[in-house]
Motif scaffolding. Structure first.
Motif, mmCIF file in Angstrom:
data_model
loop_
_atom_site.group_PDB
_atom_site.id
_atom_site.type_symbol
_atom_site.label_atom_id
_atom_site.label_comp_id
_atom_site.label_asym_id
_atom_site.label_seq_id
_atom_site.Cartn_x
_atom_site.Cartn_y
_atom_site.Cartn_z
ATOM 1 N N LEU A 123 -8.323 14.638 -43.673
ATOM 2 C CA LEU A 123 -9.674 15.185 -43.604
ATOM 3 C C LEU A 123 -9.789 16.476 -44.399
ATOM 4 C CD1 LEU A 123 -10.624 14.595 -39.846
ATOM 5 C CD2 LEU A 123 -11.478 13.372 -41.846
ATOM 6 N N ARG A 124 -8.784 17.331 -44.321
ATOM 7 C CA ARG A 124 -8.812 18.571 -45.109
ATOM 8 C C ARG A 124 -8.818 18.262 -46.599
ATOM 9 N NH1 ARG A 124 -4.960 19.554 -41.164
ATOM 10 N NH2 ARG A 124 -5.684 20.947 -39.505
ATOM 11 N N GLY A 125 -7.974 17.309 -46.990
ATOM 12 C CA GLY A 125 -7.931 16.929 -48.400
ATOM 13 C C GLY A 125 -9.243 16.345 -48.879
ATOM 14 N N ILE A 126 -9.845 15.460 -48.060
ATOM 15 C CA ILE A 126 -11.119 14.840 -48.426
ATOM 16 C C ILE A 126 -12.216 15.900 -48.537
ATOM 17 C CG2 ILE A 126 -12.948 13.296 -47.605
ATOM 18 C CD1 ILE A 126 -10.726 11.555 -46.371
ATOM 19 N N ALA A 127 -12.263 16.821 -47.569
ATOM 20 C CA ALA A 127 -13.312 17.840 -47.558
ATOM 21 C C ALA A 127 -13.278 18.672 -48.833
ATOM 22 C CB ALA A 127 -13.151 18.743 -46.329
ATOM 23 N N ILE A 128 -12.096 19.085 -49.248
ATOM 24 C CA ILE A 128 -11.973 19.955 -50.427
ATOM 25 C C ILE A 128 -12.110 19.149 -51.712
ATOM 26 C CG2 ILE A 128 -10.426 21.508 -51.676
ATOM 27 C CD1 ILE A 128 -9.192 22.223 -48.926
ATOM 28 N N TYR A 129 -11.322 18.078 -51.819
ATOM 29 C CA TYR A 129 -11.260 17.324 -53.075
ATOM 30 C C TYR A 129 -12.582 16.628 -53.391
ATOM 31 C CZ TYR A 129 -10.038 13.578 -56.301
ATOM 32 O OH TYR A 129 -10.024 12.698 -57.353
ATOM 33 N N ASP A 130 -13.140 15.908 -52.418
ATOM 34 C CA ASP A 130 -14.345 15.134 -52.706
ATOM 35 C C ASP A 130 -15.553 16.018 -52.957
ATOM 36 O OD1 ASP A 130 -13.965 12.289 -52.872
ATOM 37 O OD2 ASP A 130 -13.287 12.342 -50.815
ATOM 38 N N PHE A 131 -15.683 17.106 -52.207
ATOM 39 C CA PHE A 131 -16.843 17.966 -52.443
ATOM 40 C C PHE A 131 -16.783 18.598 -53.835
ATOM 41 C CE2 PHE A 131 -19.251 21.898 -52.378
ATOM 42 C CZ PHE A 131 -20.448 21.482 -51.819
ATOM 43 N N ILE A 132 -15.625 19.142 -54.199
ATOM 44 C CA ILE A 132 -15.506 19.801 -55.503
ATOM 45 C C ILE A 132 -15.620 18.794 -56.644
ATOM 46 C CG2 ILE A 132 -13.942 21.091 -57.013
ATOM 47 C CD1 ILE A 132 -12.882 22.500 -54.532
ATOM 48 N N SER A 133 -14.907 17.658 -56.527
ATOM 49 C CA SER A 133 -14.943 16.677 -57.612
ATOM 50 C C SER A 133 -16.309 16.019 -57.721
ATOM 51 C CB SER A 133 -13.851 15.619 -57.408
ATOM 52 O OG SER A 133 -13.984 14.987 -56.147
ATOM 53 N N GLY A 134 -17.001 15.812 -56.588
ATOM 54 C CA GLY A 134 -18.356 15.283 -56.647
ATOM 55 C C GLY A 134 -19.306 16.242 -57.338
ATOM 56 N N ALA A 135 -19.164 17.535 -57.033
ATOM 57 C CA ALA A 135 -20.004 18.542 -57.681
ATOM 58 C C ALA A 135 -19.730 18.595 -59.184
ATOM 59 C CB ALA A 135 -19.754 19.909 -57.046
ATOM 60 N N LEU A 136 -18.466 18.502 -59.556
ATOM 61 C CA LEU A 136 -18.119 18.518 -60.981
ATOM 62 C C LEU A 136 -18.625 17.270 -61.690
ATOM 63 C CD1 LEU A 136 -14.489 19.966 -60.857
ATOM 64 C CD2 LEU A 136 -16.564 21.121 -61.639
ATOM 65 N N THR A 137 -18.564 16.121 -61.028
ATOM 66 C CA THR A 137 -19.083 14.884 -61.631
ATOM 67 C C THR A 137 -20.583 14.991 -61.882
ATOM 68 O OG1 THR A 137 -17.377 13.538 -60.545
ATOM 69 C CG2 THR A 137 -19.332 12.389 -61.338
ATOM 70 N N GLY A 138 -21.318 15.506 -60.899
ATOM 71 C CA GLY A 138 -22.757 15.687 -61.076
ATOM 72 C C GLY A 138 -23.074 16.680 -62.184
ATOM 73 N N TRP A 139 -22.299 17.759 -62.255
ATOM 74 C CA TRP A 139 -22.497 18.753 -63.322
ATOM 75 C C TRP A 139 -22.229 18.132 -64.680
ATOM 76 C CZ3 TRP A 139 -18.600 20.731 -66.593
ATOM 77 C CH2 TRP A 139 -19.020 21.767 -67.431
ATOM 78 N N TRP A 140 -21.177 17.313 -64.767
ATOM 79 C CA TRP A 140 -20.834 16.666 -66.038
ATOM 80 C C TRP A 140 -21.912 15.666 -66.450
ATOM 81 C CZ3 TRP A 140 -19.074 11.433 -66.794
ATOM 82 C CH2 TRP A 140 -18.629 11.181 -68.089
ATOM 83 N N LEU A 141 -22.462 14.939 -65.479
ATOM 84 C CA LEU A 141 -23.531 13.974 -65.766
ATOM 85 C C LEU A 141 -24.879 14.669 -65.981
ATOM 86 C CD1 LEU A 141 -22.751 11.204 -63.109
ATOM 87 C CD2 LEU A 141 -22.396 11.017 -65.575
ATOM 88 N N GLY A 142 -25.016 15.894 -65.444
ATOM 89 C CA GLY A 142 -26.314 16.546 -65.451
ATOM 90 C C GLY A 142 -27.297 15.869 -64.517
ATOM 91 N N ASN A 143 -26.766 15.270 -63.440
ATOM 92 C CA ASN A 143 -27.601 14.444 -62.570
ATOM 93 C C ASN A 143 -26.957 14.380 -61.186
ATOM 94 O OD1 ASN A 143 -29.147 12.499 -61.329
ATOM 95 N ND2 ASN A 143 -28.424 10.802 -62.576
ATOM 96 N N TYR A 144 -27.665 14.913 -60.196
ATOM 97 C CA TYR A 144 -27.176 14.853 -58.815
ATOM 98 C C TYR A 144 -28.015 13.907 -57.960
ATOM 99 C CZ TYR A 144 -24.197 18.931 -59.646
ATOM 100 O OH TYR A 144 -23.242 19.792 -60.126
ATOM 101 N N SER A 145 -28.896 13.143 -58.557
ATOM 102 C CA SER A 145 -29.804 12.304 -57.792
ATOM 103 C C SER A 145 -29.138 11.041 -57.260
ATOM 104 C CB SER A 145 -31.002 11.895 -58.645
ATOM 105 O OG SER A 145 -30.626 10.950 -59.634
ATOM 106 N N GLY A 146 -28.027 10.629 -57.876
ATOM 107 C CA GLY A 146 -27.389 9.373 -57.490
ATOM 108 C C GLY A 146 -27.962 8.159 -58.183
ATOM 109 N N ARG A 147 -28.911 8.365 -59.088
ATOM 110 C CA ARG A 147 -29.559 7.253 -59.802
ATOM 111 C C ARG A 147 -29.348 7.419 -61.302
ATOM 112 N NH1 ARG A 147 -34.060 5.141 -56.882
ATOM 113 N NH2 ARG A 147 -33.544 5.164 -54.682
ATOM 114 N N VAL A 148 -29.080 6.310 -61.976
ATOM 115 C CA VAL A 148 -28.991 6.366 -63.431
ATOM 116 C C VAL A 148 -30.376 6.619 -64.017
ATOM 117 C CG1 VAL A 148 -26.990 4.844 -63.612
ATOM 118 C CG2 VAL A 148 -29.265 3.847 -63.598
ATOM 119 N N GLY A 149 -30.411 7.383 -65.093
ATOM 120 C CA GLY A 149 -31.686 7.637 -65.767
ATOM 121 C C GLY A 149 -32.478 8.789 -65.211
ATOM 122 N N ASP A 150 -32.019 9.414 -64.108
ATOM 123 C CA ASP A 150 -32.763 10.552 -63.540
ATOM 124 C C ASP A 150 -32.333 11.855 -64.214
ATOM 125 O OD1 ASP A 150 -34.039 8.827 -61.927
ATOM 126 O OD2 ASP A 150 -33.298 9.636 -60.034
#
Length: 261
Positions: free
Chosen positions: A234-261
């Motif tokens: 749980l500690r690993g998931i909390a840190i890793y997934d939150f940070i990597s998810g934020a970085l993925t959204g930043w890299w995509l320029g899209n946090y909506s979860g939808r393509v084309g947004d």
């Protein structure tokens, strides 16, 4: 516009039960070991619940399930569950684990059978029939996501076939391993699509951030009832997934979860 309509009825039918069941299993109190004949080990569904919740959130962020290669994903997870049942039968003597594996196999096959039967009876197009094949030579994923994909699939397979601990206080994580493998497989099955059109990657940014927050919440709520191994995950998931998810959204320029947004 994250997780908002318009969204297809099949996406809702897949997503809402997956999230609901996933959250129930995530917050369900662990069962301590029982001194019976034979003795029964502790049972904790926290990690399994996380995986189901992640699947459900991906479905709810997807306007149409035809964006995802669901038939191959369903069949792969069903076959993996059946393979574990057949090859690890003697080691998986815990009735709760056997029930989880049977439910995974049935739960992955029944949607395919049901929707196919509905399409035949009504003469309509099979509503979850995307491409069955994918191009292994054309994996359009950046290196960090390739590493993430391989890690999920590798750890999932390891957990799926790992013999249970001799310590009855440590729960069997076989089912969580299978669903974790499925999350990694989702990246592979959708990787032939251009990144700008890849719904699985677009959904992964907000979903992984939410899963990270959920992991931290569960860690605080269940800190006195979960085992050491589950707490470490749980500690690993909390840190890793939150940070990597934020970085993925930043890299995509899209946090909506939808393509084309």
């Amino acid at each position: 516009r994250m997780f908002l309509l318009p969204i297809s009825i099949p996406s809702l039918l897949y997503g809402i039960p997956s999230v609901g069941l996933g959250l129930y299993l995530t917050f369900k109190a662990p069962t301590p070991p029982k001194i019976t004949s034979p003795p029964q080990r502790a049972h904790d569904t926290t990690l399994l619940g996380f995986s189901l919740s992640a699947f459900g959130l991906v479905f709810l962020s997807t306007p149409s399930l035809t964006h995802l290669n669901l038939p191959a994903l369903h069949l792969s997870l069903a076959n993996l569950a059946l393979l574990v049942i057949l090859t690890q039968k003697r080691k998986r003597s815990d009735p709760c684990t056997r029930l989880e594996l049977s439910c995974i196999a049935a739960g992955e096959l029944l949607p395919l059978i049901g929707t196919y039967a509905f399409s035949v009876m009504t003469g309509t197009e099979w509503i979850i029939r995307p491409k069955w094949a994918f191009d292994m030579s054309n994996i359009n994923l950046p290196l960090p996501l390739k590493i993430h994909m391989v890690g999920l699939m590798g750890v999932g397979l390891f957990k799926a076939f790992q013999p249970p601990s001799s310590d009855l206080n440590e729960p069997d994580t076989t089912a969580a391993g299978i669903t974790g493998f499925g999350l990694g497989l989702g990246y592979l099955l959708t990787s032939s699509a251009p990144i700008a059109e890849n719904q699985w990657i677009a959904a992964s940014a907000p979903v992984r951030m939410l899963i990270g927050v959920l992991a931290g919440t569960v860690l605080m709520v269940k800190r006195n009832t979960i085992g050491k191994e589950t707490g470490d995950w749980l500690r690993g998931i909390a840190i890793y997934d939150f940070i990597s998810g934020a970085l993925t959204g930043w890299w995509l320029g899209n946090y909506s979860g939808r393509v084309g947004d």
